[in-house]
Motif scaffolding. Sequence first.
Motif, PDB file in Angstrom:
ATOM      1  N   PHE A  24     -41.658 -42.428  89.063  1.00 19.32           N
ATOM      2  CA  PHE A  24     -42.396 -43.592  88.576  1.00 19.32           C
ATOM      3  C   PHE A  24     -41.688 -44.888  88.957  1.00 19.32           C
ATOM      4  CE2 PHE A  24     -43.930 -40.304  85.533  1.00 19.32           C
ATOM      5  CZ  PHE A  24     -45.248 -40.306  85.959  1.00 19.32           C
TER       6      PHE A  24
ATOM      7  N   PRO B 126     -36.532 -41.512  68.219  1.00 25.02           N
ATOM      8  CA  PRO B 126     -37.216 -40.392  68.867  1.00 25.02           C
ATOM      9  C   PRO B 126     -36.238 -39.626  69.761  1.00 25.02           C
ATOM     10  CG  PRO B 126     -37.742 -42.415  70.009  1.00 25.02           C
ATOM     11  CD  PRO B 126     -36.838 -42.788  68.862  1.00 25.02           C
TER      12      PRO B 126
ATOM     13  N   PRO C 154     -38.630 -37.887  73.929  1.00 25.18           N
ATOM     14  CA  PRO C 154     -39.820 -37.072  74.178  1.00 25.18           C
ATOM     15  C   PRO C 154     -40.312 -37.168  75.620  1.00 25.18           C
ATOM     16  CG  PRO C 154     -40.035 -38.244  72.102  1.00 25.18           C
ATOM     17  CD  PRO C 154     -38.802 -38.783  72.773  1.00 25.18           C
TER      18      PRO C 154
ATOM     19  N   PHE D  11     -43.327 -45.319  72.534  1.00 17.20           N
ATOM     20  CA  PHE D  11     -43.730 -44.083  71.863  1.00 17.20           C
ATOM     21  C   PHE D  11     -44.846 -44.333  70.854  1.00 17.20           C
ATOM     22  CE2 PHE D  11     -39.400 -43.523  73.355  1.00 17.20           C
ATOM     23  CZ  PHE D  11     -39.585 -42.414  74.165  1.00 17.20           C
ATOM     24  N   ARG D  12     -44.888 -45.536  70.351  1.00 10.89           N
ATOM     25  CA  ARG D  12     -45.968 -45.880  69.431  1.00 10.89           C
ATOM     26  C   ARG D  12     -47.269 -46.096  70.198  1.00 10.89           C
ATOM     27  NH1 ARG D  12     -45.022 -51.544  67.324  1.00 10.89           N
ATOM     28  NH2 ARG D  12     -45.950 -51.980  69.351  1.00 10.89           N
ATOM     29  N   ASP D  13     -47.154 -46.761  71.328  1.00 13.10           N
ATOM     30  CA  ASP D  13     -48.368 -47.160  72.040  1.00 13.10           C
ATOM     31  C   ASP D  13     -48.798 -46.162  73.104  1.00 13.10           C
ATOM     32  OD1 ASP D  13     -48.208 -49.425  70.485  1.00 13.10           O
ATOM     33  OD2 ASP D  13     -47.035 -50.530  71.979  1.00 13.10           O
ATOM     34  N   GLY D  14     -47.906 -45.234  73.426  1.00  8.54           N
ATOM     35  CA  GLY D  14     -48.289 -44.202  74.385  1.00  8.54           C
ATOM     36  C   GLY D  14     -47.974 -44.518  75.830  1.00  8.54           C
ATOM     37  N   PHE D  15     -47.255 -45.616  76.084  1.00  6.60           N
ATOM     38  CA  PHE D  15     -46.922 -45.944  77.479  1.00  6.60           C
ATOM     39  C   PHE D  15     -45.659 -45.195  77.907  1.00  6.60           C
ATOM     40  CE2 PHE D  15     -49.528 -49.566  76.159  1.00  6.60           C
ATOM     41  CZ  PHE D  15     -50.411 -49.646  77.219  1.00  6.60           C
ATOM     42  N   LEU D  16     -45.784 -43.889  77.955  1.00 13.66           N
ATOM     43  CA  LEU D  16     -44.618 -43.062  78.249  1.00 13.66           C
ATOM     44  C   LEU D  16     -44.281 -43.114  79.735  1.00 13.66           C
ATOM     45  CD1 LEU D  16     -45.518 -39.982  76.030  1.00 13.66           C
ATOM     46  CD2 LEU D  16     -44.299 -42.066  75.414  1.00 13.66           C
TER      47      LEU D  16
ATOM     48  N   ASP E   2     -43.066 -40.422  81.782  1.00 10.13           N
ATOM     49  CA  ASP E   2     -42.767 -39.005  81.630  1.00 10.13           C
ATOM     50  C   ASP E   2     -42.378 -38.361  82.949  1.00 10.13           C
ATOM     51  OD1 ASP E   2     -42.449 -36.475  80.703  1.00 10.13           O
ATOM     52  OD2 ASP E   2     -44.243 -36.506  79.459  1.00 10.13           O
TER      53      ASP E   2
ATOM     54  N   TYR F 272     -42.826 -38.095  67.126  1.00 13.12           N
ATOM     55  CA  TYR F 272     -41.610 -38.258  67.932  1.00 13.12           C
ATOM     56  C   TYR F 272     -40.314 -38.455  67.148  1.00 13.12           C
ATOM     57  CZ  TYR F 272     -44.947 -39.130  71.750  1.00 13.12           C
ATOM     58  OH  TYR F 272     -45.940 -39.032  72.674  1.00 13.12           O
ATOM     59  N   ASN F 273     -40.370 -39.156  66.044  1.00 18.85           N
ATOM     60  CA  ASN F 273     -39.096 -39.479  65.400  1.00 18.85           C
ATOM     61  C   ASN F 273     -38.530 -38.277  64.661  1.00 18.85           C
ATOM     62  OD1 ASN F 273     -39.149 -41.986  66.420  1.00 18.85           O
ATOM     63  ND2 ASN F 273     -39.709 -43.045  64.528  1.00 18.85           N
TER      64      ASN F 273
ATOM     65  N   ALA G  82     -42.619 -34.475  82.748  1.00 19.80           N
ATOM     66  CA  ALA G  82     -43.942 -33.888  82.912  1.00 19.80           C
ATOM     67  C   ALA G  82     -44.380 -33.999  84.359  1.00 19.80           C
ATOM     68  CB  ALA G  82     -44.937 -34.602  82.009  1.00 19.80           C
ATOM     69  N   ALA G  83     -44.086 -35.146  84.956  1.00 20.39           N
ATOM     70  CA  ALA G  83     -44.591 -35.395  86.296  1.00 20.39           C
ATOM     71  C   ALA G  83     -43.887 -34.531  87.336  1.00 20.39           C
ATOM     72  CB  ALA G  83     -44.418 -36.864  86.649  1.00 20.39           C
TER      73      ALA G  83
END
Lengths: 416, 96, 1020, 199
Positions: free
Chosen positions: A86, A253, A344, A400-405, A407, B44-45, A410-411
Motif C-alpha cells: 500500500f 488495539p 488488527p 480502527f474506528r473509521d475502518g481506514f485500515l 491491511d 479491536y481493543n 490481508a493483502a
Amino acid sequence: MQKFSGFELFRRALGGHKSWQPQWRNPEPKAEYDVIIVGAGGHGLAAAYYLAKEHGITRVAVIERGWLGGGNTGRNTTIVRSNYLFDESAALYEHAVKLWEGLSTDLNYNVMYSARGVLMLAHNHHDEISFKRHVHANRLNGVDNEWLSAEQVKEFCPPLNIRSMRYPIIGGALQRRGGTARHDAVAWGFARAADSRGVDIIQNCEVTGIRRGPGGAVEGVETSKGFIRAKKVGVSAAGHTSVVMAMAGVRMPLESYPLQALVSEPVKPAFPTVVMSNTIHAYISQSDKGEMVIGAGTDAYTSYSQRGALHVTTHTLDAICELVPQFRRLRMLRNWGGIVDVTPDRSPIIAKTPVPGLYVNCGWGTGGFKATPGSGNVFAHTIARDEPHKINAPFTLERFRDGFLIDEAAAAAVAH
Amino acid sequence: MLIIDCPWCGARPEIEFRYGGEAHIARPADPAAMSDQEWADFLYNRTNPKGLHAERWRHIHGCGRYFNAVRDTVSDFFVTTYKAGEPRPDIGESGK
Amino acid sequence: MTNRFRTHSGGRIDRGAPVSFRFDGKTYSGFKGDTLASALIANGVHLVGRSFKYHRPRGFISAGSDEPNALVNVARDAARMSPNLRATQVELYEGLKASSQNRWPSLGFDAGAANDFVSPFLPAGFYYKTFMWPAGAWKRFYEPKIRAMAGLGVAPTLPDPDRYTQNYAYCDVLVVGAGPAGLAAALAAAAGGAKVWLVDEQAELGGSLLAERTATIEGKPAQQWLADTLATLAAMDNVTLLPRTTAFAYFPHNMIALAERVTEHLAAPGADLPRERLWQLRAREVVLATGALERPLVFPDNDRPGVLLADSARTYLNRYGAKPGDRAVIFTACDAGYRTALDLAAGGVAVVAVADLRREVHGELPARALAAGIDVRPATVVTGTTGRLRVSGARLAKIKGGPSVDPVGASETIACDTVLMSGGFTPSVHLFSQSRGKLAWDAASGAYLPGTSVERERSAGACRGITGLQRVLEDGYGQGEAAAKASRDAASPARGATPPPGPSAKTFPAQADDLGTDGFIGATPHARNPAFTKAFVDWQNDVTAKDITLATREGFRSIEHVKRYTTTGMATDQGKTSNMNTLGIVAEALGESVPKIGLTTFRPPFTPTTFGLFAGAARGDQFDPVRKTAIHDWAAEHGAAFEDVSLWKRAWYFPKALPDGRREDLHAAVGRECKAVRSSVGMFDASTLGKIEVVGPDAAEFMNRMYTNAWAKLEPGRLRYGVMLREDGFVMDDGVVGRMAPDRFHVTTTTGGAPRVLAHMEDYLQTEWPDLDVWLTSTTEQWAVIAVQGPKAREVLAPLIEGIDLAKEAFPHMSVREGTILGVPTRLFSVSFTGELGFEVNVPAQYGRAVWEAIFAAGERFGITPYGTETMHVLRAEKGYIIVGQETDGTQVPDDVNLGWAVGKAKKDFVGKRSLARAAMSAPDRKQLVGLRTTDPKLVLEEGAQIVADPKAPVPVPMLGFVTSSYYSAVLGHSIALAVVKGGRARIGTRLSVPMPDRVIEVEIVEPVFYDPKGDRLNG
Amino acid sequence: MAETASMAETAAIGAPRAAYPLDALALGARSIEAARLTALGPAARLAFRGREAAIQAAGEAFGVALPREANRRHTADGRHALWLGPDEWMLLAPGADPAPLFAAIEAATAGLPHALVDVSARSVTIEVAGPKAAYVLNQGNPLDLSIEAFPVGSATRTLFHKAEIVLSRIAPDIFHVDVWRSFAPYVWQMLEDGRRELA
C-alpha cells in the motif's frame, strides 16, 4: 562525541585503546524534560536523536526499564526492506530505507547496513499474483522490487532447492536494496549520537505511571527513580505498549505475541541473501559472523514470557530444511524469543492519542526493525510539532474506528 | 508445548488446541445501536495484560469445544480453565 | 610411533580393539572407547584448530561438550559431512575421517594468522568504528572480506540423506545427568516405583565416575560400583537409560527436549536407523544432576595448544589412558590442580610445578602433592607461555601484595609441554535457568546456584553446589526419592515454590577427594603490558580480558551489553567456558560485586542441536499432507497437470498429446477446454470445495446470522449463493448452499477456506449463541463432486440418474435433489460456475472415480471434455463471477465486488453488518469490481498489474486499482480481465492505463460480465 | 482384521467399483511384526450431535449406549459408539450400510434436538498392531499412550504429525486410527516411516 574512524582506531591502538570514552553517559534523571520517550529500543532512541537533530529539542530523556537495545532491537533477525504494497506503507518503509542507506555516516557508527537483497519466494499462483501486484505498485511508488522466475531465483540464490519439494518454488520477488543491518549497532549508534546532542538515556528505570493533569493532559511519568515532569511523553515500548498506555487509561488495539528466532553455528559464507517464504513460514539469512539467522511468524498465543514453543521451532526448521536441504546437518546454536505488539491490520500506529501530550509508536509486529530510523524520524516530528508528518498521518489510532485500515497482512499475507 | 486442562477431556498437549483471544468480550446484542467508537472497542481493543489473562481456547483437535482459561502471560502457566458461559473466576485483577 | 602418549594400562578404552582413523589426511590409530580428542592426544597431537578472529593455533581445552576450540569436520561421504563437531564428543569408529577448520592453506601454516599481528587494531567492536567510508563500501568491499574470514566450518553442499525421527514420551521422573548424583537419584526414584528416565550426553553413563582412579563407593572401587549400579538399573522394567542423549531445552510444564544420537558413533549405520532421535519428553518430576564445569584461568597466552583444563587432563589420563604431555605445569586456584597432579604423577607424567593462585595452601590434597615431591608454589601465577604450535614453557611469577589486582614479581620460565589450569568449578545451571528457575548468588562458593524453582524440578549434586562424592550421592538419592514421591501426588503442572531437599534414606559411604568450593573468577594478575598481551576469556571468539575492560571503559556496563559488544559467551560453547570469568572481569573493572553485574540469559539449546532433528520426517512429499481427491488418479492417468491449492493437488489443465508427440501447452489446452464447455459439455472435479452440513431445528436462524443473505424463505430443494463476512465487514468466503430439509443445509465453501469457515461458524455457535439447536459437521471428504457443465450436460446425465426428474421445469437452475446415479446415492445440484447449464453430482467419495468414469463414458458421444482449474477460472471470469482470494484480498466489502445484492437489507443483524456502516466502507473512492478490455485483443494483461489515470505522472504515481484476473478468452476471441478500480463503476466506458516497465497499455473499463450478460444459457 | 465385502458396495446397482485411498499403499506394506499396519475395510460412520433428550434414544436405535464419559468407546455386537465431544459421538458400524442405520436413528430421535450426518465415506481406518504400536504412534501423536493413561476403550480425536485423527485403543497392542480419506496416505506413510527402524 569522540569520532570513530579507521584512523582513530589506529591512533588509539598505539595507546592500548585506553583513551576511548564511554559511548554514552549514564545520567541520573533530571526533574523535568521537554520530552520523555518511554523505551530505549531502536525506535525510541531514534526518535530522541531526531528530536535533537531535526527539531532542536534536546531536553529529552529516554527511559528504559532494562538496558538500551535489550528488547526487540537486540532480538530480531535484522531484515530491512520497503517493498510494501500500500502507498502508505511503501512511503513509510521507503523513508526508512533511505535513512538506512546513509545511517552509518550520519551516526558515525557502522550499523553494517548490507543491501544483500531480500527475496520472497512464491510457491503457487496466488503468491505469484500477489507478488506481481507488489512489484507493479512498488515500481510506481519508486520502490525497487522485481519478479524473478524460478530459474532466476536459483541463480540469485544458488543454495535454494527450487524443485524437489512439497511446494516447488515458481518464482520470487526481489528487492535488491533490501538486506540486513547489525541490530545492536543501530541501538548503540542512535544512543551515542543522541547522547552527544544532550539526550539523557536513563537505563534500569521503570515507568510505573503516567501522570495526567486536571485537564487530562500529560504532566510527566512516575518511575522507579521518582517522578519526572514533561508535557510530552512518547511511548515506544513495543510489546509492553498496552501495559504503559493502560497507565494513562488508554486501551489499545494491540496484542503481544512471542516471536522466536534462532541461529545456527557459524559456517563459512554459504547463503548470499535474505530469503523469505510466507507459504511455508520461514526466513533465513547469514550473518557476517557466519550464523544462519532464522525466523518465522509469531507463536499462537499472547505472552510476555519471551520464549516460544518447540513445535513452532520444529515447523520453522522443517521449512528451512525444505528450502535448503543441505543445511539439515547444521546445528542450532541459540534460540530466543521476543515480544511483539500486533495490531488488527498488522500496520503500526505512530500517532497522537486521545490524551493531550501523549504520543504512541507501536504495533510493529514482526517487522519493526526495518523501520527503525524512519519510524523514529516521523515520531520525532509528530511529537515536536504535535501533528503527524505526512508519512505517518495515515497510521492513526482512529483508523480502527473509521475502518481506514492499512491491511498489508490481508493483502499480501506476508509477514515482515 | 503447554499442557492445557480441557474442562471436558482433562490435561492435553497444547498442539491439540487453538488460541481464541481474550475471553468475556460478548458480541453486543444490538450492534446497530453502538457508536463507531464502541464498535471499534468491541472489535479491536484488547486488555493485553502482563499477568493474568482470561482467554478463550478451543480443543479443536479433541472435543472441539471452546472454553475459557486464566493464564499468567508472564510465565504462561494456567491458573484455571472453565467451560464457556461460566463467569470469570475471581482470582484477582489482571496484571500490572 | 603412534600412541606415544598412551598409558601402559587402565582407562575404559578397549585396548584389544584398535581403530584406525584419519585427521587432516593423516592416518592415526586409537582404540574403541576413544573420542577423537583422546585418540589425538594419545598420538601427541594437540594442534587441532584455528581461532575465529585471529586464527591463532588452538588445541583441546576440555574433554567434554564445553570444548570451545577443537571443532572439526567429520565426513562419512560428500553429503554426510558435519562441520563444527567437538573432537571431544566425536566417538572414534573405524575409518573415521575428520579435518580441521578455519585455516588456509593448512593448520600448521594459516594465512589468516596475519590477523594476529594486526590484532592491536582489532579490539572488541572495532568494526563499529570503521568501514563507514565511502558509503556503500561496507556491502561491496569490507563485508565480503570479513565474512570470508569469519565462520568456522564449511556448510555441506549436498542434501542430507540421513533420517531423523521424533517421539513424544512421558515419564514420572526424568533424571538429567548420569554422574553420581544422577545415578543415585535414578536408583531412588526407581526403587520408589516411578517410571524413570536417566539420560546423559556422553557415550557412557557415569559422569565424573568414569574418570575416577582411586575413589570407592560402598566399599567398591568407583568403577565397579558404577558397573553394578548400571546393571541394577538396566534390569528394572521401569527404568529407561539413554546415553548419547542431551537434554538440550527445558520448556514450560516440564517438557524436556532430548536429542539422542543414534548412529553417529557407528562405523556402518544401517539405512533404517535414524541418525538422531528427538524426544519430547513430558516428566512429572525432573531431577537435574548436570554436575559442574571446570573454569579456565584467564592468564596471558592461555590459548596455546597444550594448555588444558586440569580435570579434563585427568579425564584423558584416567578414562582414556591418554597423557596430555610429558612435562606438566599446573596452574590452579583450587584443589583440583593437585588431584590432577597426583594422578599425572601416578600415570608417568612429570609434574614440574604447581602454581597455586591462593596465598596459602593447605589441606589434604596439597599435602599429598608435597609428599609426592611435587614443586608446589603458593601465591604464584602463570604470566605467559612460550611456544608456537604447542606450548613449550610457562612463565611463573610470585604475587606480591594483596588479592588479585596486585602486580607480580619477576617471572621464571619453566620448560613444559602442557599447562593444566583450574579456576574451580561452575555449577551447571543451564537447564534450571531455562526452566525459569531463579538463580541465587552464593557468596561462599562464588557461584550461582539454583534458587526458587518454577517447574516441578529439583537439582541434585554438584549442579547445586554440593561437593564431596558421598554428599553428592546422598543428595542425589534424596532428591530421587522426593521426586518419585512428588510424581505420585500432584496433577498440577506447575509448582511455583522451592522443593525442600528430601533427607536421603540411604547412606553411601564413599572415599574420594573433596575439592571444596575454592576457585577464582576473573583475570589473573600479571605485570605485562596489557596492550600487547592476550589473556583469553572466550577462546573461540577470541575475546580477551582487555577486550572486556575496553567495553566497560566505553560505557557498556550491563553484562548483556558487554557480551554483545565483545561477543564473549556467544561462541558455540554458549559461554560455558567464559561467562563466569567475564563477570569477574566486568565486576572488577566497574568496582561492583559479581551479583550486581547480573547474568546473561541461558538460552536453549544446551549444546548445538542438528536442524534435521527438528525437521524430523517432515520432508519432501511428507512435509505437509498431500491431499488428493477420489478422482485424482484418473486425472493423473489422463495427463493432467496439477496445481497446489492449500494442501490439495487440483487438476490444473488436461493437455492433449499432439500429433508430433508434444503436448498442448496451458494456453492451447485451456482454449480447447473452454470451447468444449461452451459448445457441448465438460466435466470438472470440484471435490475439494469445502462442505459443511448445518443441521438442527435452528439451522436457518444460524445461517441467517452467519451469512449476509436471508435464508428463512429458501425452500427445501433450492440452492442459494451465500456470502460470509468477518465481523469487520470484509468478505471472508462464499459458496452455494442447498437446503436439503427445513432443518438441514448443505453448505459449500472455497477450497482453501473450508477449515477457516467451519472454525468461524463454531466460534459463533459455541460462544455467542450456545442456545441455538444446530450442529455443524464437515462433509468435505464425504462427497466426491463432479461438475458437468455445458449445453449437453442434461443429456449426458439423464440416462444415468434415477429418482430425479431432470426436466427444466421440475429441476430448475439453483435446485438440489436426492436420488441415485448408477445406483449410488447422490445429491444432485443444478448449479453453474460457468454460465452454462450445469450440474454438480455429489456421490460418496469411494464411488467418485467410478461415477466420474461412467459420466465420461456417457458423455463421449458429445465429446465430453475434462477440464481443470484454469479453465474453470476463465469460464467464471467470462461471466464476472468472483473468486474469493483473487478478486478479494480481505479488504473488500460485498458492494466492492458487486455482491451488494446478496446482503439482506431487511436483516437486523448478521456477522459483519455493523462494520459495513463505518465511514470507510462507503467512501466514494473504494475500489470496485469492473471488467477491462485491451485495445489489442490478443494482449493479456498481467495479473497484479496496476491501473493509473496518468502514467506520465511523477513518482509516486497515483494508482487507481489493479488487475485481479486476466485471461485470453478463446470463446470470445479476445482477452478479458477483471480489476478493482477506485470508483470503478462510474468509470465504465472510460479509458485508463496499465503502465508496465517497458510500455503503457491502454484499457477500457467495461462491465465485468463478458459473456451472456442476460444469463440465458444458465437454464439450457 | 480387514473386513472385505461391503454392503454399501453391493447396494450399488450396476456396481460402480468402490475405491479407497489406501488400496495401493496397503499392498506394499513391509512386514514388520513389532508394528503391523492394516487398512481396514469400509464401515458405516454416522456423526451424531444432540441435546440431552436425544442421546439415549440415539444409542438405543444404534444398539450401543452412547458413552457419557469423555474419550471412551462403547462396543456392542461389533458396533462402536465413540465419545468425541460433550454432545458429539461417532457411531461406527464396520461393514454396515449407513442408510438403514441413519433412518433408524432419525426415526428414534424425531422431534428431539439433534443432528445426524452420514460421514461413512469421509474417513478410513488404519489398524496399528504389535508390541511397538504405541511407540510408532507416539512419533506423531503427542498423547501419553501408556496403558495406564490411555487404556483399552479409550477413543479421542487428536493429531498424528500434521493430520487430525481419531485414535482408539482396541486392545493393549492394537490401535485404530480413523483419518479423513485425503489425509490417509500421509498418515500411512508417516506410520511406515515411524516403524522403519523396527524392521
